[in-house]
Structures are given as structure tokens and as C-alpha cells.
Scaffold this motif. Structure first.
Motif, PDB file in Angstrom:
ATOM      1  N   LEU A  86       0.811  -1.210   0.000  1.00 26.18           N
ATOM      2  CA  LEU A  86       0.000   0.000   0.000  1.00 26.18           C
ATOM      3  C   LEU A  86       0.845   1.262   0.000  1.00 26.18           C
ATOM      4  O   LEU A  86       0.488   2.259  -0.618  1.00 26.18           O
ATOM      5  N   GLU A  87       1.966   1.208   0.734  1.00 24.38           N
ATOM      6  CA  GLU A  87       2.827   2.392   0.849  1.00 24.38           C
ATOM      7  C   GLU A  87       4.263   1.944   1.071  1.00 24.38           C
ATOM      8  O   GLU A  87       4.521   0.959   1.766  1.00 24.38           O
ATOM      9  N   ALA A  88       5.171   2.667   0.479  1.00 18.69           N
ATOM     10  CA  ALA A  88       6.597   2.435   0.670  1.00 18.69           C
ATOM     11  C   ALA A  88       7.259   3.782   0.847  1.00 18.69           C
ATOM     12  O   ALA A  88       7.116   4.666  -0.002  1.00 18.69           O
ATOM     13  N   ARG A  89       7.963   3.953   1.965  1.00 19.66           N
ATOM     14  CA  ARG A  89       8.631   5.238   2.205  1.00 19.66           C
ATOM     15  C   ARG A  89       9.966   5.005   2.879  1.00 19.66           C
ATOM     16  O   ARG A  89      10.144   4.035   3.626  1.00 19.66           O
ATOM     17  N   ALA A 144       1.969  -9.161  11.955  1.00 24.56           N
ATOM     18  CA  ALA A 144       3.317  -8.576  11.972  1.00 24.56           C
ATOM     19  C   ALA A 144       3.810  -8.248  10.566  1.00 24.56           C
ATOM     20  O   ALA A 144       4.714  -7.428  10.397  1.00 24.56           O
ATOM     21  N   LEU A 145       3.215  -8.882   9.560  1.00 26.78           N
ATOM     22  CA  LEU A 145       3.618  -8.625   8.178  1.00 26.78           C
ATOM     23  C   LEU A 145       2.962  -7.378   7.592  1.00 26.78           C
ATOM     24  O   LEU A 145       3.329  -6.945   6.505  1.00 26.78           O
ATOM     25  N   ASP A 146       1.983  -6.804   8.302  1.00 25.73           N
ATOM     26  CA  ASP A 146       1.286  -5.625   7.789  1.00 25.73           C
ATOM     27  C   ASP A 146       2.220  -4.435   7.609  1.00 25.73           C
ATOM     28  O   ASP A 146       2.027  -3.622   6.726  1.00 25.73           O
ATOM     29  N   ARG A 147       3.203  -4.314   8.467  1.00 24.86           N
ATOM     30  CA  ARG A 147       4.168  -3.213   8.371  1.00 24.86           C
ATOM     31  C   ARG A 147       5.553  -3.773   8.706  1.00 24.86           C
ATOM     32  O   ARG A 147       5.737  -4.367   9.756  1.00 24.86           O
ATOM     33  N   LEU A 148       6.493  -3.563   7.807  1.00 20.94           N
ATOM     34  CA  LEU A 148       7.855  -4.026   8.057  1.00 20.94           C
ATOM     35  C   LEU A 148       8.853  -3.124   7.360  1.00 20.94           C
ATOM     36  O   LEU A 148       8.475  -2.254   6.568  1.00 20.94           O
ATOM     37  N   ARG A 149      10.124  -3.347   7.652  1.00 22.45           N
ATOM     38  CA  ARG A 149      11.189  -2.515   7.091  1.00 22.45           C
ATOM     39  C   ARG A 149      12.206  -3.363   6.348  1.00 22.45           C
ATOM     40  O   ARG A 149      12.612  -4.405   6.832  1.00 22.45           O
ATOM     41  N   VAL A 150      12.579  -2.863   5.186  1.00 18.33           N
ATOM     42  CA  VAL A 150      13.610  -3.488   4.362  1.00 18.33           C
ATOM     43  C   VAL A 150      14.819  -2.565   4.417  1.00 18.33           C
ATOM     44  O   VAL A 150      14.722  -1.406   4.007  1.00 18.33           O
ATOM     45  N   PRO A 151      15.956  -3.025   4.953  1.00 18.24           N
ATOM     46  CA  PRO A 151      17.134  -2.159   5.046  1.00 18.24           C
ATOM     47  C   PRO A 151      17.649  -1.746   3.666  1.00 18.24           C
ATOM     48  O   PRO A 151      17.663  -2.542   2.738  1.00 18.24           O
ATOM     49  N   LEU A 152      18.040  -0.491   3.555  1.00 21.32           N
ATOM     50  CA  LEU A 152      18.639   0.038   2.327  1.00 21.32           C
ATOM     51  C   LEU A 152      20.117   0.289   2.576  1.00 21.32           C
ATOM     52  O   LEU A 152      20.524   0.585   3.694  1.00 21.32           O
ATOM     53  N   TRP A 197       8.493   4.084  -4.869  1.00 14.66           N
ATOM     54  CA  TRP A 197       8.878   4.814  -3.658  1.00 14.66           C
ATOM     55  C   TRP A 197       9.830   5.927  -4.068  1.00 14.66           C
ATOM     56  O   TRP A 197      10.437   5.894  -5.116  1.00 14.66           O
ATOM     57  N   SER A 198       9.915   6.927  -3.210  1.00 15.75           N
ATOM     58  CA  SER A 198      10.859   8.022  -3.459  1.00 15.75           C
ATOM     59  C   SER A 198      11.462   8.457  -2.131  1.00 15.75           C
ATOM     60  O   SER A 198      10.854   8.316  -1.087  1.00 15.75           O
ATOM     61  N   SER A 199      12.674   8.966  -2.219  1.00 15.74           N
ATOM     62  CA  SER A 199      13.350   9.400  -0.996  1.00 15.74           C
ATOM     63  C   SER A 199      12.786  10.753  -0.574  1.00 15.74           C
ATOM     64  O   SER A 199      12.328  11.531  -1.402  1.00 15.74           O
ATOM     65  N   PRO A 200      12.822  11.034   0.732  1.00 18.92           N
ATOM     66  CA  PRO A 200      12.300  12.328   1.184  1.00 18.92           C
ATOM     67  C   PRO A 200      13.169  13.462   0.654  1.00 18.92           C
ATOM     68  O   PRO A 200      14.370  13.351   0.575  1.00 18.92           O
TER      69      PRO A 200
END
Length: 184
Positions: free
Chosen positions: A43-46, A127-135, A180-183
Motif C-alpha cells: 500500500l505504501e513504501a517510504r 506482523a507482516l502488515d508493516r515491516l522494514r527493508v534495510p537500504l 517509492w521516493s526518498s524524502p
């Protein structure tokens, strides 16, 4: 024959290379099966900064009855996240499994020493609804990319692989690509 640190480092580097090659093979193969937005959707990637740079994903994953039954019978399900953009690519593998002896579910990300434990399957899925992928690295202010998640059918036990590819309606879980885009 004496064991050297150089050969140990080469074996460790070979494991990372094999993981990267696996991800390169799995995602295109899963993409051939077609996207399943009714089953998997990001739904969202930030981009967020928290103990390093990461891509925070908000997603909806709906596992089929066949997938849930397989998990309940001790068959691990592997989700592969592929994020690319700004001249780099990152893969994160999440493994979901049920441990019958302790009667709990586990979620383990690649690179983590200890898995997270859950008493119920519904808690694992929540727990899978929101997670983080390291960049890796620092994206530029105007940097854009894309991210996708897919169930790795090649990680299933050998007797299940062919049925999984033939019964695509039961086993296919591939999200559409999310930008996604960087801030700035």
C-alpha cells in the motif's frame, strides 16, 4: 591440510552471492506467474531513518487456505522483497514457519540472528502488515525506486514445487510493483 581464514571468507562470500543469485532467479520466475493484487499488495513504501536507512512498507498479504495449511504442517513459506532504485538493488528474505514442538510460529528476516516468535498464526500475519527493508547507501533527494514482494515457490520442499507451479491459483502470491521516493 590447514584451514585458512581466506578460504572461510571465500565460503562466506559465496553464500551471500548464492542468496543474491537466488533472488535474481526467484523474482522474475514469480513475475512470470503474474501479479496477484487481490492476494498481495504494497500500500505504501517510504524511506525512513532508524538505526540506518530503511524502506518502510505497509502491505496487505492474504495467504490462501493451501498456504496456511502448509504453514500449519511445518512447511516454511519464504517471502522475497526486492527493492531497486538510485543505482542499487536490495533483497530481503522473510521466512515464516511453524515449530510444532514449541507450538509457536516464527518470522525470521535474512541477516537476523534470532527469529520473532508468535503464539498464533494471526499474530504472525499481523506482523507482516508493516515491516522494514534495510537500504544500503544514502539515496539522493530526488531518488525514486520500486519494490515488490513474492512468495518463493522454489523454496518449497521438492514434492510440493511442481504442484505449486501447476496450481497457481492456490500458491501464487506476487504483489504489483510499488513506487517509492526518498524524502526531499
Amino acid at each position: 591440510m590447514p584451514c585458512s581464514n581466506a578460504s572461510f571468507d571465500a565460503r562466506r562470500a559465496g553464500g551471500a552471492t548464492r542468496l543474491m543469485l537466488l533472488a535474481l532467479l526467484v523474482l522474475p520466475l514469480c513475475a512470470c506467474l503474474g501479479e496477484t493484487p487481490e492476494r498481495a499488495r504494497i500500500l505504501e513504501a517510504r524511506v525512513v531513518r532508524d538505526e540506518g536507512l530503511a524502506l518502510e512498507l505497509t502491505q496487505e498479504l492474504h495467504f490462501s487456505r493451501t498456504m496456511r495449511d502448509a504453514l500449519d504442517h511445518g512447511i516454511a513459506l519464504r517471502l522475497v522483497y526486492s527493492a531497486s532504485g538510485c543505482g542499487s538493488s536490495v533483497w530481503q528474505v522473510l521466512e515464516l514457519r511453524y515449530v510444532p514442538l514449541t507450538r509457536h510460529y516464527e518470522l525470521q528476516a535474512s541477516g537476523e540472528a534470532q527469529p520473532r516468535s508468535f503464539a498464533r498464526r494471526s499474530a504472525l500475519f499481523a506482523a507482516l502488515d508493516r515491516l522494514r527493508v534495510p537500504l544500503h547507501g544514502e539515496p539522493a533527494a530526488d531518488c525514486h525506486g520500486r519494490v515488490q514482494v513474492a512468495l518463493d515457490l522454489t523454496s518449497l520442499p521438492t514434492p510440493l514445487r511442481l504442484p505449486a507451479f501447476l496450481q497457481r491459483a492456490e500458491w501464487r502470491l506476487v504483489s504489483p510493483v510499488q513506487a517509492w521516493s526518498s524524502p526531499s
